[in-house]
Structures are given as C-alpha cells and as structure tokens.
Scaffold this motif. Structure first.
Motif, short mmCIF file in Angstrom:
data_model
loop_
_atom_site.label_atom_id
_atom_site.label_comp_id
_atom_site.label_asym_id
_atom_site.label_seq_id
_atom_site.Cartn_x
_atom_site.Cartn_y
_atom_site.Cartn_z
N GLY A 87 27.75 27.17 37.11
CA GLY A 87 29.16 27.21 36.73
C GLY A 87 30.07 27.28 37.96
O GLY A 87 31.08 26.57 38.05
N SER A 88 29.69 28.11 38.91
CA SER A 88 30.48 28.20 40.15
C SER A 88 30.35 26.92 40.96
O SER A 88 31.30 26.48 41.61
N ALA A 89 29.17 26.31 40.92
CA ALA A 89 28.96 25.05 41.64
C ALA A 89 29.87 23.96 41.07
O ALA A 89 30.39 23.13 41.82
N ALA A 90 30.07 23.98 39.76
CA ALA A 90 30.96 23.00 39.13
C ALA A 90 32.41 23.25 39.59
O ALA A 90 33.16 22.30 39.86
N ILE A 91 32.79 24.50 39.69
CA ILE A 91 34.14 24.83 40.17
C ILE A 91 34.31 24.33 41.61
O ILE A 91 35.33 23.75 41.97
N GLU A 92 33.28 24.53 42.42
CA GLU A 92 33.34 24.07 43.83
C GLU A 92 33.53 22.55 43.90
O GLU A 92 34.36 22.05 44.67
N GLY A 93 32.77 21.82 43.09
CA GLY A 93 32.90 20.36 43.08
C GLY A 93 34.30 19.92 42.69
O GLY A 93 34.90 19.03 43.31
N ALA A 94 34.84 20.56 41.66
CA ALA A 94 36.18 20.21 41.18
C ALA A 94 37.24 20.57 42.22
O ALA A 94 38.18 19.80 42.46
N LYS A 95 37.07 21.72 42.83
CA LYS A 95 38.05 22.18 43.84
C LYS A 95 38.07 21.22 45.03
O LYS A 95 39.14 20.84 45.51
N ASN A 96 36.91 20.81 45.49
CA ASN A 96 36.85 19.84 46.60
C ASN A 96 37.55 18.54 46.22
O ASN A 96 38.25 17.94 47.04
N ALA A 97 37.34 18.09 44.99
CA ALA A 97 37.94 16.82 44.56
C ALA A 97 39.46 16.93 44.50
O ALA A 97 40.18 15.99 44.85
N ILE A 98 39.96 18.08 44.07
CA ILE A 98 41.42 18.28 44.05
C ILE A 98 41.95 18.34 45.48
O ILE A 98 42.93 17.69 45.82
N GLU A 99 41.27 19.08 46.31
CA GLU A 99 41.73 19.22 47.71
C GLU A 99 41.66 17.89 48.47
O GLU A 99 42.41 17.67 49.41
N SER A 100 40.74 17.03 48.07
CA SER A 100 40.61 15.73 48.75
C SER A 100 41.69 14.76 48.29
O SER A 100 41.88 13.71 48.90
N GLY A 101 42.38 15.11 47.20
CA GLY A 101 43.39 14.21 46.65
C GLY A 101 42.83 13.19 45.67
O GLY A 101 43.56 12.39 45.11
N GLU B 92 29.17 11.13 46.19
CA GLU B 92 30.54 11.41 45.77
C GLU B 92 30.92 12.87 46.08
O GLU B 92 32.01 13.15 46.60
N GLY B 93 30.02 13.79 45.77
CA GLY B 93 30.30 15.21 46.05
C GLY B 93 30.52 15.45 47.53
O GLY B 93 31.45 16.16 47.94
N ALA B 94 29.67 14.86 48.35
CA ALA B 94 29.78 15.03 49.80
C ALA B 94 31.06 14.40 50.34
O ALA B 94 31.75 14.97 51.20
N LYS B 95 31.37 13.23 49.83
CA LYS B 95 32.58 12.51 50.29
C LYS B 95 33.84 13.33 49.95
O LYS B 95 34.73 13.49 50.79
N ASN B 96 33.89 13.86 48.74
CA ASN B 96 35.04 14.70 48.38
C ASN B 96 35.16 15.90 49.31
O ASN B 96 36.26 16.29 49.71
N ALA B 97 34.04 16.51 49.63
CA ALA B 97 34.07 17.71 50.49
C ALA B 97 34.55 17.36 51.89
O ALA B 97 35.28 18.13 52.52
N ILE B 98 34.16 16.19 52.38
CA ILE B 98 34.63 15.77 53.71
C ILE B 98 36.13 15.47 53.64
O ILE B 98 36.90 15.93 54.49
N GLU B 99 36.54 14.75 52.62
CA GLU B 99 37.96 14.39 52.50
C GLU B 99 38.83 15.63 52.28
O GLU B 99 40.01 15.62 52.65
N SER B 100 38.27 16.66 51.67
CA SER B 100 39.05 17.89 51.44
C SER B 100 39.19 18.71 52.72
O SER B 100 39.98 19.64 52.77
N GLY B 101 38.38 18.37 53.72
CA GLY B 101 38.40 19.16 54.95
C GLY B 101 37.46 20.35 54.92
O GLY B 101 37.35 21.11 55.88
N GLU B 102 36.73 20.54 53.81
CA GLU B 102 35.80 21.68 53.71
C GLU B 102 34.61 21.51 54.64
O GLU B 102 34.00 22.49 55.07
N VAL B 103 34.25 20.28 54.90
CA VAL B 103 33.00 19.99 55.60
C VAL B 103 33.25 18.87 56.62
O VAL B 103 33.95 17.90 56.32
N ASP B 104 32.70 19.01 57.82
CA ASP B 104 32.83 17.94 58.82
C ASP B 104 31.68 16.94 58.70
O ASP B 104 31.89 15.73 58.70
N PHE B 105 30.47 17.46 58.62
CA PHE B 105 29.28 16.61 58.50
C PHE B 105 28.53 17.02 57.23
O PHE B 105 28.27 18.22 57.04
#
Lengths: 394, 394
Positions: A87-101, B92-105
């Motif tokens: 459940g927390s992992a799903a929140i992390e995925g969604a949060k990254n997607a929002i932050e990425s735009g 997709e998950g990794a790409k979002n995390a990079i684009e969000s700035g959460e992760v560099d590599f």
C-alpha cells in the motif's frame, strides 16, 4: 513540489462478503467521491496488492480498477508490490508520478482478500514474502520470523520470559482497546493486559514460541484508497489539506538471518530521514500508525521512531505515553493487531487513517488538535520499510 | 526532462540452470557494469516480475536485488507488476522517479523463471493474468484468449482458415529466422513459412483453434536490466546516448469480452500518443520490437502502429517491409516467438534490444543506421499496454 491527500475511503476490515474485485471498486469509488474529483481527471491508478495470485488466483489486478468508472478507460493502472508494504509502495509510485508532472490527480488503492484461503493456505501465501529458499521452503512462517525478533530482543536486553510476555500483552491490550472505538475494526475488545495474560492456553495458544495467538495480527479482507494531487492544487480545491511531507523507503536484505533480529535497522533509517525531510523531530508527532503485525514489532517501532532508547520501548506502555490521551498515541485505530491487516491494503489504510486524523475526522479515536502524524509500514520481516510524515497544511 | 538508458544487460533466454535469484543478480550486475555507475549512486531499484509467487513461491522479490552489490543496502527497491508488461511497468516507475527528482540513477530489472513449473502449472499461472472469475477459472487459457483475437480478425475481414493459417505462419517463420542471428535467443531456426505449414500435426498441434504450437511464444527463463538517468547526465557520461523519448501506458478492461477481439484498441492509443510525444510518425521508425506473444498479436501490432490499415497488417509480410532489410524490421531479435518470453522480463528485454540497436551494438541483427525505434509491450489479453519510443540523441 508537495503532494497532498484530497480524498480517502476505508472499507470495513474483517472476514467480508465482498470479493477482491468488489473491495477494489468500493474503495476506489469512495475515494473519488470524497475527493470530489471526476474520474476523467484521474491521470493514473496505483494498486497496492500483495498476492492476488496466492489468495485469489488473480495477478494483473490493476486493470480491473477501470470498473470503478467508465471514464477511467484507457488510463494507466499498475500494481505495485512490496509484501505487507504494498500500500505504501503504491503511494510512492503515485507521488513520484505527480512530482514528475506525468499525472495531476492519482488514485491509490490498497486491497487484499485473504479469507478466501484457510489458515494453512494463508500461512503459505504469506511465507512467500520471506526469502523462500531459506525461510518459507524450510517451514519458517511469519509468526516464526517475528518470534526471532521477540527472542532477539529478549536475549539482547536480558528480559525473562514473563517480562517479555507481559510487555507484548500490553501492546495487544492497548490496540484491542483502541479498536473498540473504530467502527471499521475487525477485533474490538476493551481489555487489560491481565485479561490477555489470563486467557487459557486453548484460547491463546503458542503459535511460534514465544509468540501466542494474541501476539499476531489478523487475517483480513479490506481496502483503503486515496486521491492525491499537488499541494498547490489541493489548497485550491479543499478547505482542509493534509500533505505527505515526507515519504522515505528503505530496503534491507530479504532474509532475516542477514540482519539484526532485535531492531528495525532499515526502518530506523527511513523514519529518521523522514523526520529530517519533514523538518520535525519525534516530539512533533501527534500520533503514529505503525506496523504491529506482531506485538514485538510495535515495541521495535517505538525504538525505530526514537521514542525510547533501544531496549526501552516497552517502558512507554507503562508510562501511558503511547495510549490514546498520552503524549504520542500509537495505533489509535487499533493497528494491524485489532483493526486488522489486509496485507496489501495496510499502507493505504495507515495513510487514510493518518489523513482522517489530521482532518479532524478520525476513523475511531480522534487525537485532539492533531497536526502531524507518522505512518510506518514494513514488508516481509522488515526488508521493505516505508516511513511517511503527514501534516495538516491548511 | 528527458530520461536515457546508460547501461544494459540481457541474459540468455531459454530453459536455464540459473534460479530466479541468479537471473536477477546477473542482470543487475551486468547493467551496472555496462553503465559504469557505482552501486552507491543508484537511487532506486524497480523489479518487473509477473508471478514470482506462482512460478517460484517468491513474492516480495525486490529486496533480493540488494544482493547485486553490498553498496545497495538500504536503497529503495520495489516490484511492479502488469502481467507480461511488468518490465515496461518497471521502466515507467523508474522514469517517473527520475523525472520527479527523487532519484538520479535508477536500476530496472525485468526477470522471470518459468521453467520451474510443468506446462500445466505454467498455463495456470499465466491464466491468473486473465480476469480469473470469468476467464481463467472457466478454463480459458492465454492461447484461448489469443485464439479469440485470431477468430475475431478472421471473421471481421473474411479470411479463410487457410489464409489465416498462412499469414500466421509467416510471422512465425520471420521471427524464428531472425532469432538465428541472436546469440541469446531460445529457438533460432532459419525457416520459411512453408516449413511451418508443412510441419506434421504431432510437431505443430492445435493448442487453441485456430492457434497451433508454432503460433505461441515460448516458456522461458531470462532477465534484462537497464540503468536509467536524465538525458543531461547521460550526455556527460557517455559518448553515445539513447533516450526514452516517449513512454505511454494505457489500460483497457481486464476481461477480453468487454473489448474488441480484432484490434488492440488501447494499444493503438498508446502507440499513437507515443509518436506524438516523440514528435514522429510511423515513417520515422527504423525498427520495432513488438509483443508477438502469439503470431496474431504481431499482425494486430502492425495495425496498431499504423503501419498498415486495419485488416491489412498481414500484407506487410508479403511485401517484405517488416523483415530484416525491409523498410521497418519488426522483431529483428526474434521476438517473443523465437527469442523467448520470460514474461515479467519482456518489457525490459525489448528496451535493452532497442537501446542496443540504437547504439549500433545490436543483440542479433543490426539494423544499419538505426536512429529511432519503438517497443510495444502488452499485459494480459492487451489490458495493459506500453508504447516506448527510443531515440539516439548523441
């Protein structure tokens, strides 16, 4: 960029008539309705689910979320899994997607339907979250893994069997009692720790020594869902806004024997880094929902939080600090022990509980004036660890 | 912000001695080494895996990735699942995390170990990617679901049994022949479509009419991994850079009966939106790796790509357009049909193949001067759909 919660829903937890699919749809619909966001504005769906395959013969669950609303057709939906922290992992995925735009509004649903299997089936399916070749395949169960923590804690700090049993019973009693105020909880029971210690062996048998039945969380069906968006957008849409001020995820080795059995080392790192990111200390927390999958885990969580020094977590139960009305209520909902533990839903459940506390609309006990809360969710024998800090920001 | 591939690794595909764990570690180590990135610089690990639970009794696989390198301890690792598109979901998950700035590599690993089960077990485990209550539980298998596509295509456009069988054999022959140049492929075989049509029934039995054995992709073990970072950083680190210029994910209803059985409607949307995001048309593509889980799927993919009008995809096989040396080689690697289909690895495998083509270091046939490529990866009976455009940008 901040990410905030603008809608929540939490189903009843327990042995439910609803199927996996019905729980998923019910929670998703409820969160959309609560958010006041139209389905067509949702940019992506993240489903936290541990083992739809093991419990329900259903992998590839995420696309079923389109059934929530016809307007969701063609929207990206994905399942995210990290055992009981899915459940927390799903929140992390969604949060990254929002932050990425990539996404403006995200729907997160945690769901699990466990009572479809008998106890043996549940035990086996859960054991697949251990390191199978060296743990599950050799007969090691999750009660067995957390029994290792209980023994590790006892040995490291020199407690007697009786002392250990008593401190664990205090966790159980607090959480069952808290659950009595939670209308969604699976096992509400106003009780004292003596009530638990006095249970006859046949009602409270040893499951994996030293852990007994009342040290174990429940086998549950349930779902919880959230709608997330940027804090900026949330401020425009809502009168009250709860932000995810920090989400920190750490990983430790899958096999317990490769790490400490008397503390949550990676969890400690996650929590302290989350405090840092949120600009707070443990003293700023008004409540916490933590991963009491077994009673020993809650005591280790106190120590991971820095609420007590290592080896002294148990003293908080005597001081009343972690009780409702105390300085820092822990698991005011009843926790996994008594609210219930639909494993893949649990991280989302904790997040919903935290958001509702901070909105002053708690599910169960309301911690008065709560402004900052922590959720701490672990997967496996604490290989996956998520610490989230939630803050009321409007 | 652009995201690029700076390291890749691809294991052999087939019935391998390596365990699930060994494949995961081998691919992860290989990609890190190829990237020249130190493990301590990796900010997160995304594992694409369909059913470690079903095939190997191992859910909660992601933390095992710490075994790749001791420096990875405490780094976030998560499993992402969307059936046979789990590898793309991990990207997709990794790409979002990079684009969000959460992760560099980010380290992305797709992995599956399927040959641990017998055919019956594999068929059942794969069927959990269908809508179980109405499909898998009623005996519908994946060959059965794609047989519905074959029948739907035949009926919609009025082909005879023989015409259908011939066009499908042409897909199989092309891909087996392409695999003969791929040292990692599972079933290399230089053959003509007549060779396939002439196979005796006992060597090419009907699996689910009208689909025969040689219309089906393979049961495979294998893994593929990528290291991703921002294009800006990639340009500084590498002489040659391949960017993910678009990644589009669409979802359709889980149950096939709720959607068209003669086209990939959601897939079409994903691909055309990906073209748009990458600023290209189908004419700009130099090659494509597409999801030929069954031969009919490759023909539907041609049409989803807009390479031929609906109902005319099969003509490309006669015109030589999709062959190596043709205008737009499709599955120069041999595809799922002949390279192999370790299901949760497949999306990552396609991405590795695409990146290596564009670097001029193809695994198998090199499409000379390739600058732009497409990968199209589906999950279930095309409920989950991912289209990625890769471009050489340096």
């Amino acid at each position: 960029m901040g990410v905030s919660v603008i809608g929540t829903y939490h189903t009843k937890v327990g042995r439910l008539d609803d199927s996996l699919y019905e729980l998923l749809v019910k929670a998703g619909k409820g969160a959309l309705e609560d958010a006041g966001v139209e389905a067509k504005d949702i940019g992506g769906i993240w489903v936290g689910n541990y083992s739809g395959g093991g419990f329900n013969n259903q992998e590839h669950l995420a696309p079923y979320a389109l059934e929530i609303d016809p307007e969701l057709r063609f929207i990206p939906a994905v399942r995210v899994e990290n055992a009981c922290a899915s459940g927390s992992a799903a929140i992390e995925g969604a949060k990254n997607a929002i932050e990425s735009g990539e996404v403006d509004f995200a729907l997160v649903i945690g769901v699990e339907k466990m009572t479809s299997l008998d106890t043996k089936g549940v035990t086996k399916t859960l054991a697949m979250a251990s390191f199978w070749p060296e743990e599950g395949a050799k007969g090691v169960t999750f009660p067995g893994l957390f029994a290792e923590y209980a023994k590790g804690y006892k040995d490291r700090y020199g407690f007697s069997d009786e002392e250990l049993r008593t401190m664990l019973a205090k966790v159980a009693a607090k959480n069952h009692t808290n659950a009595a105020a939670n209308p969604l909880a699976q096992r509400p029971w106003k009780c004292s720790y003596e009530d638990i210690l006095n249970l006859p062996d046949e009602k409270n048998p040893v499951i994996a020594a030293p852990l007994r039945l009342y040290d174990c969380s429940l086998v549950s069906d349930g779902a919880a869902a959230l709608v997330l968006t940027t804090t900026e957008r949330a401020r425009k849409l809502k009168d009250k806004v709860v932000e995810i001020s920090a989400l920190v995820h750490t990983t430790d080795y899958l096999a317990l024997k490769k790490r400490s059995n008397s503390e949550f080392e990676a969890g400690k790192r996650a929590i302290h880094r989350a405090y840092e990111m949120a600009g707070i200390t443990v003293d700023d927390l008004d409540f916490a929902e933590v991963h009491d999958c077994f009673t020993i885990a809650e005591i280790l969580a106190y120590e991971a939080m820095g609420l007590a020094p290592d080896g002294k977590g148990w003293t908080l139960l005597d001081d009343g600090i972690v009780e409702v009305g105390g300085k820092l209520p822990v698991n005011p909902s009843g926790g996994l022990k008594a609210k219930g533990h639909p494993v893949g839903a649990t991280g989302a459940s904790m997040a919903v509980l935290a958001a509702r506390q901070l909105l002053g609309d708690a599910i169960g006990h309301q911690v008065s004036g709560a402004e900052i809360g922590l959720t701490f969710n672990i997967g496996g024998s604490a290989a996956s660890n998520y610490a989230l800090v939630f803050k009321r920001v409007k």
